[in-house]
Enzyme design. Structure first.
Site, PDB file in Angstrom:
ATOM      1  N   HIS A 165      -1.741   6.323   2.896  1.00 25.24           N
ATOM      2  CA  HIS A 165      -1.825   6.555   4.346  1.00 25.24           C
ATOM      3  C   HIS A 165      -3.011   5.769   4.917  1.00 25.24           C
ATOM      4  O   HIS A 165      -4.081   5.742   4.301  1.00 25.24           O
ATOM      5  CB  HIS A 165      -1.981   8.056   4.639  1.00 25.24           C
ATOM      6  CG  HIS A 165      -1.764   8.372   6.086  1.00 25.24           C
ATOM      7  ND1 HIS A 165      -2.728   8.143   7.041  1.00 25.24           N
ATOM      8  CD2 HIS A 165      -0.684   8.863   6.747  1.00 25.24           C
ATOM      9  CE1 HIS A 165      -2.251   8.496   8.231  1.00 25.24           C
ATOM     10  NE2 HIS A 165      -1.009   8.942   8.077  1.00 25.24           N
ATOM     11  N   GLU A 194       4.937   3.669   8.682  1.00 25.22           N
ATOM     12  CA  GLU A 194       3.993   4.199   9.669  1.00 25.22           C
ATOM     13  C   GLU A 194       3.038   3.082  10.075  1.00 25.22           C
ATOM     14  O   GLU A 194       1.995   2.891   9.432  1.00 25.22           O
ATOM     15  CB  GLU A 194       3.167   5.360   9.086  1.00 25.22           C
ATOM     16  CG  GLU A 194       3.959   6.574   8.697  1.00 25.22           C
ATOM     17  CD  GLU A 194       3.071   7.822   8.646  1.00 25.22           C
ATOM     18  OE1 GLU A 194       2.129   7.936   9.449  1.00 25.22           O
ATOM     19  OE2 GLU A 194       3.342   8.674   7.801  1.00 25.22           O
ATOM     20  N   GLY A 230      -1.425   8.525  15.861  1.00 24.43           N
ATOM     21  CA  GLY A 230      -2.438   9.178  16.698  1.00 24.43           C
ATOM     22  C   GLY A 230      -2.435   8.703  18.139  1.00 24.43           C
ATOM     23  O   GLY A 230      -3.437   8.858  18.844  1.00 24.43           O
ATOM     24  N   SER A 265       3.105   9.043  15.653  1.00 26.08           N
ATOM     25  CA  SER A 265       3.322   9.636  16.982  1.00 26.08           C
ATOM     26  C   SER A 265       4.791   9.997  17.221  1.00 26.08           C
ATOM     27  O   SER A 265       5.259   9.985  18.368  1.00 26.08           O
ATOM     28  CB  SER A 265       2.795   8.714  18.082  1.00 26.08           C
ATOM     29  OG  SER A 265       1.444   8.394  17.820  1.00 26.08           O
ATOM     30  N   GLY A 285       3.156  14.100  12.406  1.00 26.55           N
ATOM     31  CA  GLY A 285       1.764  14.494  12.233  1.00 26.55           C
ATOM     32  C   GLY A 285       1.535  15.644  13.200  1.00 26.55           C
ATOM     33  O   GLY A 285       1.968  16.783  12.964  1.00 26.55           O
TER      34      GLY A 285
END
Ligand SMILES: O=C(CO)COP(=O)(O)O
Length: 264
Positions: free
Chosen positions: A104, A171, A177, A212, A239
């Site tokens: 990640h 991702e 975020g 997101s 998330g």
């Protein structure tokens, strides 16, 4: 000893709750999600949560006992032994952890994890029969996503045998975020490329989108894929939108209904 887990389901809708979720909230997360999934006709075996490691037993006994899948956000690159603070792969497997995240961008950026470390984590996870959840994606918007994900998969998965299956989560770091996900057409194109790249591994690979993701994201990707099932991910990796159980279940129902029409 390698743990034997059932094969990964075709559809996977899940969340990494990062370090948002506390013990009290985790205790109620499972029952609320399970009730909502049942009401919406979603198979809980197609849903997963990767909580903080300390919460794994609690979620296994609640959400896991009700049919959901429990994963981990991280694993030690070391075997059991004198490694203070580490959570080893054999311990995670013993706790019933089905899948383990690796690569990640938050771990790479904040904890300086290199391709070498990530590839070791993929290997120790696979050796225990758990599925590595390899997070890949370009760092900057506009960079070649396909070049980035190909290089990352080669570097961290390579030829590693994954008897418990392999999950690849696309991702893009620049879409995590934020207030909205990457554009749906972009995601569909990268998912199609990932499936081509991973085709030699057969049907034990699942491809997800995260960054997101929220209600409506999967619908937009499926529309952008224009009937090309290869361009539609097997699910989403939430998330923030997964921390709240109602929001999680809402996305799960959305993805499930689209995938049910797609997979015959
Ligand atoms: O990093 C993510 C899942 O691994 C996604 O996080 P957000 O959905 O909060 O951007």
């Amino acid at each position: 000893m390698t743990t034997r887990f059932p094969p990964l389901p075709r559809t996977l809708i899940g969340t990494s709750t990062k370090s948002y979720l506390g013990a009290e909230a985790a205790r109620s997360w499972g029952p609320i999600v399970l009730a909502r999934l049942q009401a919406a006709g979603v198979d809980p075996a197609s849903t997963y949560i990767c909580p903080a490691s300390a919460l794994i037993p609690l979620l296994r006994d609640g959400f896991g006992a009700g049919g959901g899948v429990v994963g981990a956000q991280d694993v030690s690159a070391y075997p059991p032994g004198p490694f203070t603070g580490e959570v080893s792969a054999p311990l995670l497997a013993e706790l019933g952890t089905r899948m383990v995240m690796a690569g990640h961008p938050e771990r790479r950026r904040l904890f300086a994890e290199s391709d070498d470390t990530v590839s070791t984590k993929v290997r120790v996870t696979a050796q225990e029969g758990m599925a590595p959840v390899v997070v890949v994606g370009e760092a900057i918007e506009g960079e070649s996503a396909i070049a980035a994900v190909s290089a990352q998969i080669e570097a961290v998965v390579g030829n590693t045998d994954c008897p418990g299956g392999l999950v690849v989560a696309y991702e893009p770091a620049w879409a995590i975020g934020r207030d909205r996900p990457a554009p749906a057409e972009h995601i569909a194109a990268v998912v199609r490329a990932l499936r081509n790249l991973l085709a030699p591994r057969g049907d034990s690979v699942r491809v997800l989108y995260g960054g997101s993701a929220q209600p409506g994201t999967f619908t937009a990707i499926a529309e952008a894929a224009q009937c090309d099932a290869q361009a539609v991910p097997d699910g989403v990796f939430l998330g923030r939108a997964g921390v709240d159980p109602d929001s999680f279940a809402k996305v799960a129902a959305e993805v499930w209904n689209i995938r049910e029409r797609l997979v015959v």
